[in-house]
Write a protein that holds these residues in place. Sequence first.
Motif, short mmCIF file in Angstrom:
data_model
loop_
_atom_site.label_atom_id
_atom_site.label_comp_id
_atom_site.label_asym_id
_atom_site.label_seq_id
_atom_site.Cartn_x
_atom_site.Cartn_y
_atom_site.Cartn_z
N GLY A 26 0.81 -1.21 0.00
CA GLY A 26 0.00 0.00 0.00
C GLY A 26 0.85 1.26 0.00
O GLY A 26 0.56 2.21 -0.74
N LEU A 27 1.90 1.28 0.81
CA LEU A 27 2.78 2.45 0.83
C LEU A 27 3.44 2.66 -0.53
O LEU A 27 3.52 3.79 -1.03
CB LEU A 27 3.86 2.26 1.91
CG LEU A 27 3.41 2.44 3.36
CD1 LEU A 27 4.54 2.07 4.30
CD2 LEU A 27 2.96 3.88 3.60
N PHE A 28 3.92 1.57 -1.12
CA PHE A 28 4.57 1.66 -2.43
C PHE A 28 3.60 2.19 -3.48
O PHE A 28 3.92 3.09 -4.26
CB PHE A 28 5.11 0.30 -2.84
CG PHE A 28 5.84 0.31 -4.16
CD1 PHE A 28 7.17 0.66 -4.22
CD2 PHE A 28 5.19 -0.05 -5.33
CE1 PHE A 28 7.84 0.68 -5.43
CE2 PHE A 28 5.84 -0.04 -6.53
CZ PHE A 28 7.19 0.32 -6.59
N MET A 29 2.38 1.64 -3.50
CA MET A 29 1.39 2.06 -4.48
C MET A 29 0.98 3.51 -4.26
O MET A 29 0.82 4.28 -5.21
CB MET A 29 0.17 1.14 -4.41
CG MET A 29 0.42 -0.29 -4.88
SD MET A 29 -0.97 -1.39 -4.55
CE MET A 29 -2.27 -0.58 -5.48
N GLY A 30 0.78 3.88 -2.99
CA GLY A 30 0.35 5.24 -2.70
C GLY A 30 1.38 6.29 -3.06
O GLY A 30 1.04 7.41 -3.41
N MET A 31 2.66 5.92 -2.99
CA MET A 31 3.73 6.87 -3.27
C MET A 31 4.17 6.87 -4.73
O MET A 31 5.04 7.66 -5.10
CB MET A 31 4.93 6.59 -2.36
CG MET A 31 4.64 6.78 -0.88
SD MET A 31 6.08 6.54 0.18
CE MET A 31 7.04 8.00 -0.24
N THR A 32 3.62 5.99 -5.54
CA THR A 32 4.03 5.94 -6.95
C THR A 32 2.85 6.12 -7.91
O THR A 32 2.85 7.05 -8.72
CB THR A 32 4.73 4.61 -7.27
OG1 THR A 32 3.87 3.51 -6.90
CG2 THR A 32 6.04 4.48 -6.53
N MET A 33 1.83 5.29 -7.81
CA MET A 33 0.77 5.26 -8.81
C MET A 33 0.04 6.59 -8.99
O MET A 33 -0.24 7.00 -10.13
CB MET A 33 -0.23 4.14 -8.49
CG MET A 33 0.36 2.74 -8.65
SD MET A 33 -0.86 1.43 -8.34
CE MET A 33 -2.01 1.70 -9.69
N PRO A 34 -0.29 7.34 -7.92
CA PRO A 34 -1.01 8.60 -8.15
C PRO A 34 -0.21 9.64 -8.91
O PRO A 34 -0.79 10.61 -9.41
CB PRO A 34 -1.32 9.09 -6.72
CG PRO A 34 -1.24 7.87 -5.86
CD PRO A 34 -0.17 7.05 -6.48
N PHE A 35 1.12 9.46 -8.99
CA PHE A 35 1.96 10.50 -9.56
C PHE A 35 2.46 10.19 -10.96
O PHE A 35 3.19 10.99 -11.55
CB PHE A 35 3.15 10.76 -8.62
CG PHE A 35 2.69 11.16 -7.24
CD1 PHE A 35 2.24 12.45 -7.00
CD2 PHE A 35 2.67 10.25 -6.21
CE1 PHE A 35 1.79 12.82 -5.75
CE2 PHE A 35 2.23 10.61 -4.96
CZ PHE A 35 1.78 11.90 -4.73
N PHE A 36 2.06 9.04 -11.50
CA PHE A 36 2.40 8.77 -12.90
C PHE A 36 1.79 9.85 -13.81
O PHE A 36 2.42 10.34 -14.74
CB PHE A 36 1.90 7.39 -13.31
CG PHE A 36 2.66 6.26 -12.69
CD1 PHE A 36 4.03 6.32 -12.55
CD2 PHE A 36 1.99 5.12 -12.24
CE1 PHE A 36 4.74 5.28 -11.96
CE2 PHE A 36 2.69 4.08 -11.66
CZ PHE A 36 4.06 4.16 -11.52
N GLY A 37 0.53 10.20 -13.52
CA GLY A 37 -0.11 11.23 -14.32
C GLY A 37 0.54 12.59 -14.15
O GLY A 37 0.61 13.38 -15.10
N VAL A 38 1.03 12.89 -12.93
CA VAL A 38 1.69 14.17 -12.67
C VAL A 38 2.96 14.29 -13.52
O VAL A 38 3.21 15.32 -14.15
CB VAL A 38 2.04 14.29 -11.17
CG1 VAL A 38 2.86 15.55 -10.91
CG2 VAL A 38 0.77 14.30 -10.34
N ILE A 39 3.75 13.21 -13.55
CA ILE A 39 4.98 13.22 -14.35
C ILE A 39 4.64 13.36 -15.83
O ILE A 39 5.27 14.16 -16.55
CB ILE A 39 5.78 11.93 -14.10
CG1 ILE A 39 6.16 11.81 -12.63
CG2 ILE A 39 7.04 11.92 -14.98
CD1 ILE A 39 6.83 10.50 -12.29
N ALA A 40 3.66 12.58 -16.27
CA ALA A 40 3.28 12.64 -17.69
C ALA A 40 2.80 14.04 -18.07
O ALA A 40 3.13 14.56 -19.14
CB ALA A 40 2.19 11.61 -17.98
N ARG A 41 2.03 14.68 -17.19
CA ARG A 41 1.55 16.03 -17.46
C ARG A 41 2.71 17.01 -17.58
O ARG A 41 2.74 17.87 -18.47
CB ARG A 41 0.60 16.47 -16.35
CG ARG A 41 0.10 17.90 -16.48
CD ARG A 41 -0.85 18.06 -17.65
NE ARG A 41 -2.12 17.39 -17.39
CZ ARG A 41 -3.09 17.27 -18.29
NH1 ARG A 41 -2.90 17.72 -19.51
NH2 ARG A 41 -4.22 16.66 -17.99
#
Length: 253
Positions: A26-41
């Motif tokens: 959960g920690l790993f997912m919470g700290m990575t998955m929500p920000f894929f879109g931020v990086i792409a943007r």
Amino acid sequence: MFFTRFVPRPLQGNYRWDARNAWLTGLFMGMTMPFFGVIARRMGASEFAISLLISTPFLGHLLSMLVAWHMQNRPKRPYMLWFAYLSRGMLVLMALATGVPAFVGIVILSQVIACLTAPAYASLMKDAYPDSHRGRLMGMVRVGMTVAAMLGGLYAGQLLDHGLSPLWVMLFAGGVAVVVAKLFAGLRPDLAFFGRKDAQQLAVVTRLAADLSFPLRVVGCPTVREADGLAMSSRNVFLGPEDRAAAASLFRG
């Protein structure tokens, strides 16, 4: 461990392993998955590219049906271990992502591979918990993973607000995971000691050991400090007098 007192004593060992792994996941997912879109943007991705990133887990779960069919009458642990190993290791390839197509492709492939562990996990849990308790215990584990993901996402958001690049966090996580996994697999230690000074590294290594089921315990060691309170590091030689005084003041508050 979360909810352990509600677990029958004969099942507490399996539950602790499962819950600990879920919290780290959960920690790993919470700290990575929500920000894929931020990086792409930030890289200038289109709305369509970002929608691909968001829909990737659903594609992975669809493909997991093929994995479930393929692993029939085969050992389940290798499927979970190698898919998890590949998906984490692919984060290292982000260093090569110089454009939106490369970044989106790496994320999609990594997330699809990560989803392919689901059938193996479900099969392993069938052996870990009896039918009479499986649904309730797996539900409790999911609650813990969800809470950890929320906390990880909030913490990562704070780091992002303070200027930390999410791309480099993911690159660091993937690189450390690959190197440490190779060491654990070759040396087969019982204990692995890592300093608490580098909290990100300790979290990544602990997550790796749980995710790939290495038979060892990761121990966090206290930070050793110099006389002025500065944490000991070979990189301290690069600090000038003013920088050193400022760095040491962080520990003293």
